[in-house]
Design an enzyme around this catalytic site. Structure first.
Site, PDB file in Angstrom:
ATOM      1  N   GLY A 187      86.439  51.712  24.707  1.00  0.00           N
ATOM      2  CA  GLY A 187      87.391  53.001  24.481  1.00  0.00           C
ATOM      3  C   GLY A 187      86.903  54.001  25.702  1.00  0.00           C
ATOM      4  N   GLY A 196      88.079  53.788  29.050  1.00  0.00           N
ATOM      5  CA  GLY A 196      89.323  53.596  30.071  1.00  0.00           C
ATOM      6  C   GLY A 196      88.642  52.524  30.987  1.00  0.00           C
ATOM      7  CG  LEU A 197      84.982  51.797  31.801  1.00  0.00           C
ATOM      8  CD1 LEU A 197      83.545  51.468  31.786  1.00  0.00           C
ATOM      9  CD2 LEU A 197      85.319  52.225  33.247  1.00  0.00           C
ATOM     10  N   GLY A 198      89.016  49.280  30.347  1.00  0.00           N
ATOM     11  CA  GLY A 198      89.788  48.268  30.056  1.00  0.00           C
ATOM     12  C   GLY A 198      89.261  47.085  29.238  1.00  0.00           C
ATOM     13  CB  SER A 199      86.670  47.142  26.512  1.00  0.00           C
ATOM     14  OG  SER A 199      87.229  48.220  25.676  1.00  0.00           O
ATOM     15  CB  SER A 200      91.587  46.797  24.490  1.00  0.00           C
ATOM     16  OG  SER A 200      92.620  47.467  25.268  1.00  0.00           O
ATOM     17  CB  ALA A 201      93.229  44.883  29.429  1.00  0.00           C
ATOM     18  CB  ALA A 202      88.437  42.645  29.504  1.00  0.00           C
ATOM     19  CG  ASP A 245      94.379  48.797  32.170  1.00  0.00           C
ATOM     20  OD1 ASP A 245      94.709  49.285  33.188  1.00  0.00           O
ATOM     21  OD2 ASP A 245      93.952  49.259  31.126  1.00  0.00           O
TER      22      ASP A 245
HETATM   23  C1  MEV Z   1      94.970  53.003  31.077  1.00  0.00           C
HETATM   24  O1  MEV Z   1      93.975  52.371  31.804  1.00  0.00           O
HETATM   25  C2  MEV Z   1      95.936  53.396  32.531  1.00  0.00           C
HETATM   26  C3  MEV Z   1      97.046  54.232  32.224  1.00  0.00           C
HETATM   27  O2  MEV Z   1      97.999  54.469  33.437  1.00  0.00           O
HETATM   28  C4  MEV Z   1      98.112  53.484  31.218  1.00  0.00           C
HETATM   29  C5  MEV Z   1      98.932  52.404  31.892  1.00  0.00           C
HETATM   30  O3  MEV Z   1      98.818  52.210  32.940  1.00  0.00           O
HETATM   31  O4  MEV Z   1      99.228  51.462  30.985  1.00  0.00           O
HETATM   32  C6  MEV Z   1      96.784  55.799  31.562  1.00  0.00           C
END
Ligand code: MEV
Length: 316
Positions: free
Chosen positions: A101, A103-109, A149
């Site tokens: 939570g 911004g390090l892409g944990s949900s995408a990973a 991500d």
């Molecule tokens: C989120 O990691 C990055 C954003 O630019 C959203 C996105 O690209 O989907 C804020």
């Protein structure tokens, strides 16, 4: 056919261009050496998912577990269903060393690794297939996701990305020394993307000007990476941060950690990803400098770690 599989996918940082990428601008992303590992085991008749932050069981459309868990796990469940061609139960165990939570892409990973682990029960999938399914799942988490991500987590390395032109790998053999600091403030990417969208609607012309500046920074940054010009790269990160502050996605603790980083030798520093708190990245000239920056941040009361670029992406 296998009864058990295990796949892992890395975290990501956005070096340049977050938020503006949602409206068609380029962004520069890197995969970093923190991972989520998903183990899948065929058993029973339901889909059970367990991680450090959520746990629950899906049977058809019904879910048993807390509301918070369902919110986190449903996109993963949908992604599993999208690649599962037989009626079977699966137990998924998710282990992560990616802070959640921020911004390090944990949900995408997680989406990438769970799709891959499901596929691997049957056959080795193409990475592009896994990536596409993971992006569909990410869009259930925030519908305007650029898809960036999931892509960087699947393919690893350093990438230049725009919605219209897709991804191109940035060639860079030299190491990039990054420190990642955690403001401790969790955010919702969807809410932050929405708030930027409202700002854009209020002042389309002003936002177009910021888009131009962000695009320019991104293209200079690509050249700086390719020519291993780290001091230029640092300056560009600082310029990018000013734009992010102007669209309201920085945070006072992020500003403080950026300040600590710059006063302790960082060449540049900015938020990464959606912002609103979350993570801050600082660029260091070498390993000794990155260790000094990390220690200075820790002394100021926040957690920080040194990170290297992950060149592997999804490991099947
Ligand atoms: C989120 O990691 C990055 C954003 O630019 C959203 C996105 O690209 O989907 C804020």
């Amino acid at each position: 056919m296998k009864s058990q599989s295990s796949c892992s996918a890395p975290a990501k940082i956005i070096l340049f261009g977050e938020h503006f990428v949602v409206y068609g601008n380029p962004a520069i992303l890197a995969a970093v050496d923190r991972r989520i590992t998903v183990t899948a085991k065929k058993t029973g008749s339901s889909i059970r998912i367990k991680s450090e932050i959520a746990e629950g069981e899906f049977s058809g459309d019904s879910f048993s577990g807390s509301k918070e868990s369902e919110q986190i796990l449903r996109p993963l469940y949908v992604s599993v269903q999208s690649v599962l061609s037989e009626k079977t139960g699966i137990e998924f165990d998710i282990k992560s060393d990616i802070p959640h939570g921020i911004g390090l892409g944990s949900s995408a990973a997680s989406c990438v690794a769970i799709v891959a682990a499901t596929c691997m029960l049957y056959a080795r999938p193409e990475k592009q297939f896994v990536c596409d399914k993971a992006i569909d799942a990410e869009r259930l988490i925030h519908k305007n996701s650029s898809g960036a991500d999931c892509y960087i987590s699947t393919f690893g390395g350093l990438m230049y990305y725009s919605k219209s032109e897709g991804f191109s790998r940035i060639k860079s053999d030299s190491e990039i020394h990054i420190v990642i600091a955690d403001t401790g403030i969790k955010h919702s990417t969807g809410d932050l993307v929405q708030s930027v969208s409202r700002l854009k609607q209020k002042d389309e012309a002003g936002f177009a000007g910021l888009m131009d500046e962000a695009r320019n920074i991104c293209s200079k940054a690509r050249s700086a990476i390719e020519s291993a010009n780290v001091s230029e790269l640092g300056k560009l990160m600082n310029e990018n941060q000013k734009l992010l502050a102007r669209i309201g996605v920085s945070h006072k603790i992020a500003d403080r950690l950026i300040d600590v980083s710059l006063k302790n030798g960082a060449l540049g520093a900015k938020i990464t990803g959606a912002g609103g708190g979350g993570a801050v990245i600082a660029l260091a000239s070498d390993r000794r400098a990155s260790s000094e920056i990390a220690v200075a941040i820790q002394k100021s009361g926040y957690s920080a770690f040194e990170a290297a670029i992950d060149r592997n992406g999804l490991v099947l």
